[in-house]
Scaffold this motif. Structure first.
Motif, mmCIF file in Angstrom:
data_model
loop_
_atom_site.group_PDB
_atom_site.id
_atom_site.type_symbol
_atom_site.label_atom_id
_atom_site.label_comp_id
_atom_site.label_asym_id
_atom_site.label_seq_id
_atom_site.Cartn_x
_atom_site.Cartn_y
_atom_site.Cartn_z
ATOM 1 N N ARG A 162 20.869 49.148 1.964
ATOM 2 C CA ARG A 162 20.320 48.106 1.085
ATOM 3 C C ARG A 162 18.819 48.287 0.850
ATOM 4 N NH1 ARG A 162 23.647 44.472 4.405
ATOM 5 N NH2 ARG A 162 21.762 44.037 5.589
ATOM 6 N N GLY A 163 18.188 49.159 1.630
ATOM 7 C CA GLY A 163 16.759 49.385 1.475
ATOM 8 C C GLY A 163 15.890 48.376 2.223
ATOM 9 N N GLU A 164 16.485 47.590 3.105
ATOM 10 C CA GLU A 164 15.724 46.611 3.883
ATOM 11 C C GLU A 164 14.822 47.295 4.908
ATOM 12 O OE1 GLU A 164 18.083 43.521 5.680
ATOM 13 O OE2 GLU A 164 19.442 43.521 3.970
ATOM 14 N N LEU A 165 15.268 48.422 5.408
ATOM 15 C CA LEU A 165 14.532 49.192 6.395
ATOM 16 C C LEU A 165 14.326 50.590 5.821
ATOM 17 C CD1 LEU A 165 13.400 49.430 9.296
ATOM 18 C CD2 LEU A 165 15.695 50.065 10.036
ATOM 19 N N LYS A 166 13.096 51.053 5.825
ATOM 20 C CA LYS A 166 12.801 52.376 5.279
ATOM 21 C C LYS A 166 13.326 53.456 6.212
ATOM 22 C CE LYS A 166 8.601 51.177 2.806
ATOM 23 N NZ LYS A 166 7.186 51.514 2.659
ATOM 24 N N ALA A 167 13.879 54.497 5.614
ATOM 25 C CA ALA A 167 14.407 55.622 6.381
ATOM 26 C C ALA A 167 14.595 56.798 5.434
ATOM 27 C CB ALA A 167 15.729 55.242 7.039
ATOM 28 N N PHE A 168 14.916 57.927 5.999
ATOM 29 C CA PHE A 168 15.220 59.105 5.192
ATOM 30 C C PHE A 168 16.313 59.889 5.906
ATOM 31 C CE2 PHE A 168 11.877 60.238 8.111
ATOM 32 C CZ PHE A 168 12.214 61.506 8.552
ATOM 33 N N LYS A 169 16.943 60.760 5.145
ATOM 34 C CA LYS A 169 18.031 61.554 5.707
ATOM 35 C C LYS A 169 17.592 62.999 5.891
ATOM 36 C CE LYS A 169 22.371 60.571 4.608
ATOM 37 N NZ LYS A 169 23.583 60.418 3.779
ATOM 38 N N VAL A 170 18.015 63.554 6.999
ATOM 39 C CA VAL A 170 17.867 64.981 7.255
ATOM 40 C C VAL A 170 19.299 65.496 7.329
ATOM 41 C CG1 VAL A 170 17.043 66.745 8.842
ATOM 42 C CG2 VAL A 170 15.734 64.622 8.560
ATOM 43 N N GLY A 171 19.729 66.133 6.251
ATOM 44 C CA GLY A 171 21.142 66.501 6.159
ATOM 45 C C GLY A 171 21.960 65.226 6.017
ATOM 46 N N ARG A 172 22.828 64.984 6.975
ATOM 47 C CA ARG A 172 23.650 63.770 6.957
ATOM 48 C C ARG A 172 23.158 62.720 7.936
ATOM 49 N NH1 ARG A 172 29.666 65.828 7.682
ATOM 50 N NH2 ARG A 172 29.521 63.970 8.932
ATOM 51 N N ILE A 173 22.049 62.977 8.594
ATOM 52 C CA ILE A 173 21.573 62.100 9.660
ATOM 53 C C ILE A 173 20.369 61.291 9.188
ATOM 54 C CG2 ILE A 173 20.678 62.012 12.002
ATOM 55 C CD1 ILE A 173 22.086 64.714 12.472
ATOM 56 N N ARG A 220 6.969 47.633 11.576
ATOM 57 C CA ARG A 220 6.622 46.896 10.358
ATOM 58 C C ARG A 220 7.719 45.899 10.006
ATOM 59 N NH1 ARG A 220 5.975 50.963 7.176
ATOM 60 N NH2 ARG A 220 3.783 51.228 7.715
ATOM 61 N N TYR A 221 8.973 46.328 10.118
ATOM 62 C CA TYR A 221 10.092 45.435 9.813
ATOM 63 C C TYR A 221 10.094 44.244 10.773
ATOM 64 C CZ TYR A 221 14.767 43.745 8.846
ATOM 65 O OH TYR A 221 15.828 42.948 8.507
ATOM 66 N N GLU A 222 9.879 44.512 12.058
ATOM 67 C CA GLU A 222 9.847 43.432 13.046
ATOM 68 C C GLU A 222 8.718 42.450 12.747
ATOM 69 O OE1 GLU A 222 11.649 45.972 16.826
ATOM 70 O OE2 GLU A 222 9.498 45.566 16.725
ATOM 71 N N LYS A 229 25.407 49.448 15.304
ATOM 72 C CA LYS A 229 24.876 50.521 14.464
ATOM 73 C C LYS A 229 25.239 50.261 13.006
ATOM 74 C CE LYS A 229 25.435 55.337 13.328
ATOM 75 N NZ LYS A 229 26.299 56.491 13.474
ATOM 76 N N ARG A 230 26.409 49.732 12.774
ATOM 77 C CA ARG A 230 26.899 49.453 11.421
ATOM 78 C C ARG A 230 25.942 48.525 10.677
ATOM 79 N NH1 ARG A 230 29.350 51.692 8.059
ATOM 80 N NH2 ARG A 230 31.140 51.003 6.972
ATOM 81 N N THR A 231 25.401 47.532 11.381
ATOM 82 C CA THR A 231 24.467 46.588 10.780
ATOM 83 C C THR A 231 23.181 47.299 10.360
ATOM 84 O OG1 THR A 231 25.369 44.854 12.204
ATOM 85 C CG2 THR A 231 23.268 44.394 11.128
ATOM 86 N N VAL A 232 22.675 48.169 11.216
ATOM 87 C CA VAL A 232 21.473 48.941 10.882
ATOM 88 C C VAL A 232 21.759 49.854 9.690
ATOM 89 C CG1 VAL A 232 19.824 50.662 11.714
ATOM 90 C CG2 VAL A 232 20.590 48.843 13.240
ATOM 91 N N MET A 233 22.920 50.487 9.664
ATOM 92 C CA MET A 233 23.278 51.358 8.539
ATOM 93 C C MET A 233 23.338 50.567 7.234
ATOM 94 S SD MET A 233 23.403 54.330 9.819
ATOM 95 C CE MET A 233 24.102 55.226 8.454
#
Length: 77
Positions: free
Chosen positions: A28-39, A49-51, A19-23
């Motif tokens: 770093r912005g390599e994988l797009k994501a967003f936060k909902v609160g702290r998650i 798309r990343y794959e 999980k640490r690697t994904v985080m």
């Protein structure tokens, strides 16, 4: 139509990494994501798309295989 959302843990399981690697990838912005609160949440389409991008990168970095010249064989008679 709603799209499926994944957690960093689910992505890590899919890619067989920690999980640490994904985080780190998210920060770093390599994988797009967003936060909902702290998650963190990741759209499944962004995972795909990343794959796809990684697969294309692998293909682009493979050296081309040139035809090997045939050895010259001389017969000694």
């Amino acid at each position: 139509m709603t799209e499926e959302l994944w957690t960093p843990e689910e992505v890590a399981d899919r890619w067989r990494m920690q999980k640490r690697t994904v985080m780190d990838m998210l920060r770093r912005g390599e994988l797009k994501a967003f936060k909902v609160g702290r998650i963190w949440r990741i759209y499944y389409s962004d995972v795909l798309r990343y794959e796809k991008d990684r697969e294309n990168d692998k293909r682009m970095n493979q050296p081309e295989v040139a035809a090997m010249p045939r050895p010259v064989v001389r017969r000694i008679v």
